[in-house]
Structure formats: C-alpha cells, structure tokens
Design a protein around this motif. Structure first.
Motif, PDB file in Angstrom:
ATOM      1  N   ASP B  42       0.808  -1.227   0.000  1.00  0.00           N
ATOM      2  CA  ASP B  42       0.000   0.000   0.000  1.00  0.00           C
ATOM      3  C   ASP B  42       0.833   1.264   0.000  1.00  0.00           C
ATOM      4  O   ASP B  42       0.384   2.298  -0.486  1.00  0.00           O
ATOM      5  CB  ASP B  42      -0.979   0.005   1.190  1.00  0.00           C
ATOM      6  N   LEU B  43       2.049   1.209   0.523  1.00  0.00           N
ATOM      7  CA  LEU B  43       2.787   2.458   0.638  1.00  0.00           C
ATOM      8  C   LEU B  43       3.145   3.046  -0.712  1.00  0.00           C
ATOM      9  O   LEU B  43       3.411   4.242  -0.807  1.00  0.00           O
ATOM     10  CB  LEU B  43       4.033   2.300   1.503  1.00  0.00           C
ATOM     11  N   TRP B  74      -0.986  -5.704  -0.967  1.00  0.00           N
ATOM     12  CA  TRP B  74      -0.749  -5.894   0.472  1.00  0.00           C
ATOM     13  C   TRP B  74      -1.064  -4.586   1.191  1.00  0.00           C
ATOM     14  O   TRP B  74      -0.533  -3.543   0.836  1.00  0.00           O
ATOM     15  CB  TRP B  74       0.714  -6.271   0.687  1.00  0.00           C
ATOM     16  N   TRP B  76      -1.397  -2.636   4.999  1.00  0.00           N
ATOM     17  CA  TRP B  76      -1.093  -2.771   6.425  1.00  0.00           C
ATOM     18  C   TRP B  76      -2.375  -2.541   7.201  1.00  0.00           C
ATOM     19  O   TRP B  76      -2.689  -1.458   7.645  1.00  0.00           O
ATOM     20  CB  TRP B  76      -0.007  -1.806   6.871  1.00  0.00           C
ATOM     21  N   ILE B  77      -3.100  -3.624   7.328  1.00  0.00           N
ATOM     22  CA  ILE B  77      -4.407  -3.599   7.957  1.00  0.00           C
ATOM     23  C   ILE B  77      -4.448  -4.677   9.025  1.00  0.00           C
ATOM     24  O   ILE B  77      -4.324  -5.858   8.722  1.00  0.00           O
ATOM     25  CB  ILE B  77      -5.502  -3.895   6.897  1.00  0.00           C
ATOM     26  N   ASP B  78      -4.587  -4.263  10.269  1.00  0.00           N
ATOM     27  CA  ASP B  78      -4.885  -5.206  11.344  1.00  0.00           C
ATOM     28  C   ASP B  78      -6.376  -5.066  11.605  1.00  0.00           C
ATOM     29  O   ASP B  78      -6.829  -4.031  12.090  1.00  0.00           O
ATOM     30  CB  ASP B  78      -4.107  -4.848  12.613  1.00  0.00           C
ATOM     31  N   GLY B  82      -8.546  -2.201  13.509  1.00  0.00           N
ATOM     32  CA  GLY B  82      -9.593  -1.408  12.853  1.00  0.00           C
ATOM     33  C   GLY B  82     -10.889  -1.424  13.646  1.00  0.00           C
ATOM     34  O   GLY B  82     -11.534  -0.390  13.830  1.00  0.00           O
TER      35      GLY B  82
END
Lengths: 151, 314
Positions: B42-43, B74, B76-78, B82
């Motif tokens: 995602d970055l 990909w 960065w999601i937890d 959330g």
C-alpha cells in the motif's frame, strides 16, 4: 512490521540543516529536512503520537517546533490530531525550530524523538491511543548552512 | 502441481526508500529475475486515504509492460485494530471497500490483510467473534470484486496472526473467499546473531522454538498464496533460518497450486543492509525453483512444468 528494531532507512533521512536568522541578524533557530523513509511510509501525520526535537542534546519546547508539509505549517503539538493529512513515501517535510538558545556552530546534532503506534489500521489513526505507543529515536549530526549561505 | 513465483517489492524496500531504485526499476528487475507476478504494498499507492489513480495506472502499465501480473495488493491492515479504533465493523468495512477496488483495478486475485492483535481489554473470545462477524462483510466485498482475501499469518506467538490461529478462523468460517497466507517467518529457527523471535508490534510476545512444519502443511489446503520470507543465504545457496527442505516438500506434495511470494528481508538495518538486495533476491527465486523441481520414482529431479500464473477464483 519487519523483524528487527528499526523503523526506517535512516541514511539521509534528516538533511539540509540551516540556521535561521532573526530580525537582529542573530541566530534564531534552525531548520532541516526530513525525508519520509519510514517502513510502511504513507500515513496520516497523526500516526506520530509524539514528535519532539532535540538540538545539540537539548530538548526543544514543542511550542518552538513546526513541521511544514507541502507548504502547510503544522505546530508539532497538532500532529496527533491530523487524521487526514498524509505524508507520502520519500516526500520531504521541513522542520523549523525557533529557539534563541541555539547559537551558531559548524555542525549541530539533531534528534527526532518519536512516539509511534506499531499496531495499525492504515486508513485511520488511533487517536484514543488504544494500542501501546512505541518510542523511537533518530539522530544525525549535520553541517550547518548559515542564513547568508542559504541565501 | 504448477506453482507460480511472485515478488513482494518489500524485498527491495531498502533500495526504494534510499532512492537507489525507482518503482519502475523495481518492476523491471522483478521481470528480469524471472518472477511471474508482483505483490504491491500500500505504501507505493500514494494513499491519502484514497489512492492516487495516476499512480495506480502507472503501476498497472509498468507491470503489464514487463509481462508481469499483480498477484496481490498488500495493505497494512490489522482487522482487530480497525475494529477497536473505528468502533464498529461497518466503518471498518467501509474503509476497506476502496482497497478491494484497488485490487480489482490492478487485476490482483488476492488482497493481503492481517487479523491483527486484540486491543487491550478485549478477550480472546470477543476478538474471535468480532473477526468472524467482520468476515461476513469481507466475504461480500471479496465476491463483489472477485478478489480472494489472503490473511497473512507471520507471527507464531500472536493468537490471531499465527498460522494456527488464522487457520482455525478460516476453517470455522468456511468460505473459499477467505484464505490463510502462511509466512515462513512463523517457522523461523532461532539462531545466534539474528533478531530475537519477538516482534516490534508484539513486544511482550516471545517464543523459543520454530513451529513444527506439520502446522505449515495443515495450512496448505487453505493457502493459495504463501509468503516466502528469506533473511540470508549461505554458501550453499540456502537460507539456514528456515526449515526449507521440509516446507518445500510440503508444497510439492500439496494438492493445490500456490503462488509463492518472495519477501527477502535481509536488507533491514539489523541484518545485512550492505548486501545487494537484487542479488540476494535472485538467490531466493533460484532456491525456490530448485525446491519445486519434482522428484520422480527413481529419486531424480524432473523438469519443471511451466507455471500458470492465472488464478482460479472460487
């Protein structure tokens, strides 16, 4: 997060140190550039739950520090509230430190003392700090460009 | 089974963040090294929080222009973070809708997310139940966008980010749209001189031994997408930090095909930042090809079949 203890690729992350002149032409502070080389860069500025600066090993009052991103000036006290201003990977921000206790030197030691949450849901900021905050410190000793040289 | 090999640009993150490599250069390198596809993090999408459409178009053009596909996006999601931060699952699902759309636009068959860690004060049972509840929304979005959810499982001490914890949830939910992505990190063998087996986001969680490879095998029927982390290669061309012979024996014996996504992480400042990440990543793909070569009845290695990098969605 990757394994290991660091949160960035630190080389040249802090650069372009210059002294800021006051109206009396004496040193009134310093400015420098921070390039976004954080792992998983690309976040709202509110990701920084703390953003403090030390110059020559002396802690600077947060009221004296401003982060400038895309021409917008944000007092660092305000950073934790910024959920909708994103800092992109490799984008440069300027940090301005106005403190008359800083005197001219050929080099200054700069330290960023950060507080970073490492459990993350990227689109939103943990403004209530539900998850633990982790300290991180980035240091650099940089040659000084005087105000006259900068001009 | 035919497998394909993908590259997560994380392998070149040190080069990208130090501006020694451009995104375009990264994609060209991936093609040059023989990868079938890339997994885009995602970055590099310039989220704000919405993606920069011009950037997405560039990524798509550069990928196609190099005869690559996008295996996954990909993020960065937890998910548990959330739920804790947003306060309710609708807000979490709404935040994720755009991410599924990004995957659809880039024609990525997988979206990689993590279950994350329960917030302080949230019990195991509460976290478990809230994840299963959220999976209903994820499943709907997955089906709508034709993107399979790959739940990354790299952290053996973390209850919902571990291979076992993720597998239990995926089996319990029972949808082909939700899958496990075992990450070799969970099978890392403790070795002197290497970073300890605790993690920045789980500072209190530690373990002393690598997981048993049985647990990797158990994931495989639910794991079309695998994260192959590598940290360093020795003179024999293998990475001694992982039980690779046993891991790849399990992959060779698996009844399904897999996308094996390389994450070379030896570039981090704690390990070998002085080593050239491109050279090291080339060793990773060579090692995977070596391990995937089937063995015939006489014990001799036979030629690889051509990998089909297309993915059959549920």
């Amino acid at each position: 997060m990757p394994i290991g203890s660091e949160h960035w690729v630190g080389a040249n992350m802090v650069s372009d140190l210059h002294e800021i002149e006051g109206p009396d032409r004496r040193v009134a502070g310093v400015g420098f550039t921070v390039t976004n080389r954080f792992f998983h860069a690309g976040r709202p500025l509110g990701w920084f739950r703390g953003f403090a600066v030390e110059v020559d090993s002396r802690a600077i009052s947060p009221d004296a520090v401003t982060l400038i991103l895309r021409g917008q000036r944000f007092p660092v006290r305000q950073l934790p509230t910024l959920v909708d201003v994103w800092w992109q990977p490799l984008e440069k921000a300027q940090v301005e430190v106005l403190d008359q206790a800083i005197t001219h030197a050929d080099h200054h030691q700069i330290a960023l003392v950060l507080e970073l949450p490492l459990v993350t849901f990227t689109p939103v900021v943990d403004v209530n700090e539900i998850y633990p905050i982790n300290p991180a410190r980035l240091e650099a000793v940089l040659p000084t460009t005087t105000a006259a040289e900068a001009h | 089974m035919p497998h394909s090999i993908s590259l997560n640009p994380w392998s070149f993150e040190g080069l990208l963040l130090s501006e020694s490599m451009t995104l375009g250069g990264m994609i060209e390198r991936a093609a040059g090294l023989g990868f079938d596809s890339i997994d885009i993090g995602d970055l590099w999408m310039n989220l704000n929080p919405n993606p920069d459409l011009a950037r997405l178009r560039d990524l798509r053009s550069m990928t196609r222009g190099n005869d690559l596909t996008v295996s996954s996006c990909w993020f960065w999601i937890d998910l548990l973070a959330g739920l804790a931060i947003c306060g309710d699952k609708r807000a979490v699902a709404e935040s994720l809708r755009g991410y599924f759309a990004i995957c659809e636009y880039l024609e990525a068959p997988y979206i990689t997310l993590q279950n994350g860690n329960p917030a302080p004060g949230v019990s195991h049972q509460q976290a478990h139940d809230s994840l299963l509840d959220l999976y209903q929304d994820l499943e709907k979005m997955a089906e709508d966008h034709n993107v399979v959810v790959a739940l990354e499982a790299p952290r053996s001490p973390a209850p919902f980010n571990s291979p076992q914890g993720t597998l239990e949830l995926v089996r319990e939910y029972g949808s082909p749209w939700l899958t496990v992505t075992p990450d070799f990190e969970a099978w890392r063998i403790p070795r002197q001189g290497m970073p300890p087996l605790s993690y920045p986001e789980n500072p209190g969680a530690t373990r002393l031994e690598a997981l048993a490879v049985d647990e990797f095998e158990a994931c495989l029927p639910f794991a079309p997408f695998i994260h192959a982390k590598f940290l360093e290669f020795n003179d024999s061309g293998t990475d001694p930090n992982f039980p690779l012979d046993d891991i790849f024996r399990a992959i060779r014996d698996s009844d399904r095909d897999h996308v094996i996504c390389v994450e070379y992480e030896g570039w981090i400042p704690d390990l070998h930042p002085e080593r050239d990440a491109v050279t090291e990543t080339a060793k990773a793909i060579e090692l995977i090809r070596h391990h995937l070569r089937p063995v015939d009845a006489q014990g001799a290695q036979v030629a690889l079949s051509t990998a089909d990098s297309s993915v059959a969605r549920p």
